[in-house]
Design an enzyme around this catalytic site. Sequence first.
Site, PDB file in Angstrom:
ATOM      1  N   GLY A 283       0.825  -1.214   0.000  1.00  0.00           N
ATOM      2  CA  GLY A 283       0.000   0.000   0.000  1.00  0.00           C
ATOM      3  C   GLY A 283       0.850   1.250   0.000  1.00  0.00           C
ATOM      4  N   ALA A 284       2.042   1.163  -0.575  1.00  0.00           N
ATOM      5  CA  ALA A 284       3.038   2.227  -0.447  1.00  0.00           C
ATOM      6  C   ALA A 284       2.949   3.289  -1.548  1.00  0.00           C
ATOM      7  CB  ALA A 284       4.446   1.627  -0.421  1.00  0.00           C
TER       8      ALA A 284
ATOM      9  N   ASP B 154      -0.500  -7.155  -6.196  1.00  0.00           N
ATOM     10  CA  ASP B 154      -1.888  -7.163  -5.725  1.00  0.00           C
ATOM     11  C   ASP B 154      -1.928  -8.067  -4.502  1.00  0.00           C
ATOM     12  OD1 ASP B 154      -4.555  -7.623  -5.189  1.00  0.00           O
ATOM     13  OD2 ASP B 154      -5.142  -7.783  -7.297  1.00  0.00           O
ATOM     14  N   VAL B 155      -2.147  -7.483  -3.327  1.00  0.00           N
ATOM     15  CA  VAL B 155      -2.028  -8.275  -2.091  1.00  0.00           C
ATOM     16  C   VAL B 155      -3.118  -9.345  -1.963  1.00  0.00           C
ATOM     17  CG1 VAL B 155      -0.841  -6.442  -0.807  1.00  0.00           C
ATOM     18  CG2 VAL B 155      -3.348  -6.637  -0.658  1.00  0.00           C
TER      19      VAL B 155
ATOM     20  N   SER C  42      -7.957  -0.595  11.933  1.00  0.00           N
ATOM     21  CA  SER C  42      -8.656   0.698  11.847  1.00  0.00           C
ATOM     22  C   SER C  42      -9.528   0.876  13.083  1.00  0.00           C
ATOM     23  CB  SER C  42      -9.563   0.712  10.609  1.00  0.00           C
ATOM     24  OG  SER C  42     -10.401   1.844  10.633  1.00  0.00           O
TER      25      SER C  42
ATOM     26  N   TYR D 177     -15.954  -3.449   5.824  1.00  0.00           N
ATOM     27  CA  TYR D 177     -14.664  -2.831   6.180  1.00  0.00           C
ATOM     28  C   TYR D 177     -14.383  -3.078   7.667  1.00  0.00           C
ATOM     29  CZ  TYR D 177     -11.095   0.838   6.732  1.00  0.00           C
ATOM     30  OH  TYR D 177      -9.938   1.531   7.006  1.00  0.00           O
TER      31      TYR D 177
ATOM     32  N   LYS E 189     -11.307  -5.310   9.523  1.00  0.00           N
ATOM     33  CA  LYS E 189     -10.318  -4.672  10.394  1.00  0.00           C
ATOM     34  C   LYS E 189     -10.330  -5.305  11.791  1.00  0.00           C
ATOM     35  CE  LYS E 189      -8.626  -1.783   7.377  1.00  0.00           C
ATOM     36  NZ  LYS E 189      -7.228  -1.879   6.940  1.00  0.00           N
TER      37      LYS E 189
ATOM     38  N   ILE F 274      -7.508   9.850   9.245  1.00  0.00           N
ATOM     39  CA  ILE F 274      -6.328  10.501   8.679  1.00  0.00           C
ATOM     40  C   ILE F 274      -6.696  10.950   7.257  1.00  0.00           C
ATOM     41  CG2 ILE F 274      -3.862  10.216   8.100  1.00  0.00           C
ATOM     42  CD1 ILE F 274      -4.382   9.484  11.008  1.00  0.00           C
TER      43      ILE F 274
END
Length: 267
Positions: free
Chosen positions: A20-21, A70-71, A149, A162, A166, A195
């Site tokens: 995700g960098a 692609d993770v 998250s 989501y 998490k 964020i």
Amino acid sequence: MHEALESAFSLDGRVAVVTGAAGGIGREAAITFAQAGADLVIADVGEEGLAGTAEMVRAIGRRVVVRRTDVSDVADVDSLARTAIDELGHIDVWANVAGVIRYFPIVDAVEPDVRRIVDVNLLGVYWGVAAAARAMGSQGRGSIINIASAGGDVPAPTLSVYGMTKAAVMHLTKTAAAELGPRGIRVNAVAPGFIETPMTSPQFTDADGTVDPARRIQVLAVKSSSSPLAMTGETTDITYAMLYLASDASRFMTGQTMRPNGGVFMV
Ligand SMILES: NC(=O)c1ccc[n+]([C@@H]2O[C@H](COP(=O)([O-])OP(=O)(O)OC[C@H]3O[C@@H](n4cnc5c(N)ncnc54)[C@H](O)[C@@H]3O)[C@@H](O)[C@H]2O)c1
């Protein structure tokens, strides 16, 4: 800074893999780790963003290997680990940052959306933990960091899938820590609060990509209102916690979730 303190937080001589960098928290994690002395292997599906991050890491003076990954694809994640070993010799830190978000009520959920969120946010982390653990096992040391998250702590309407991924990441972190601790591998999570990143900015961005300043202020005010500190966070609020977990400063810490979230949820 005192020498002992500097060395506790240093990543000198370490190799860190960050997924995700291409932007947001993952890009900032790569920069923070590089500033602490690590060489980087950066992965994402966003190749343009990855190139930008690579430039920033090089400007800090660290080596960087760029690998489109692609993770959600286990073979791709395994190959990312092999690339890291082939190019830089070892993996000391593996940060699973890649993630996606979609908002929909449970009654409107459609299978492709549900599966994609689970595939990236949960299974993507699982494949990352497995690949990292195999690489680190032979070294007898390593630190794995999973990004969860506040959405995994606080139930939020339209974020059912989501949130469940998490929450599951936090549980996976504990199981992996229990299983891998005897092999010298620590596994911890970070569960950020709000964020401002490419993931959250669509909440105040027009269709053509421009930020609506009034809407931005309004969204940030609403998010801040649930924090006792009356604030939202910045990417470094997360990556400084990640640096602690990556470094020897946290050598006694495993199976934990750190929560830089402005106090919106307290354990
Ligand atoms: N921004 C926030 O408020 C916030 C809060 C809590 C948790 N998080 C988590 O932090 C992490 C980083 O998010 P961010 O805010 O920086 O958002 P972001 O959208 O900037 O970063 C996510 C990155 O993951 C990449 N990605 C998506 N699917 C991928 C895949 N299949 N394989 C590889 N890469 C993929 C994207 O291309 C993107 O670069 C995510 O896991 C997110 O859920 C963010």
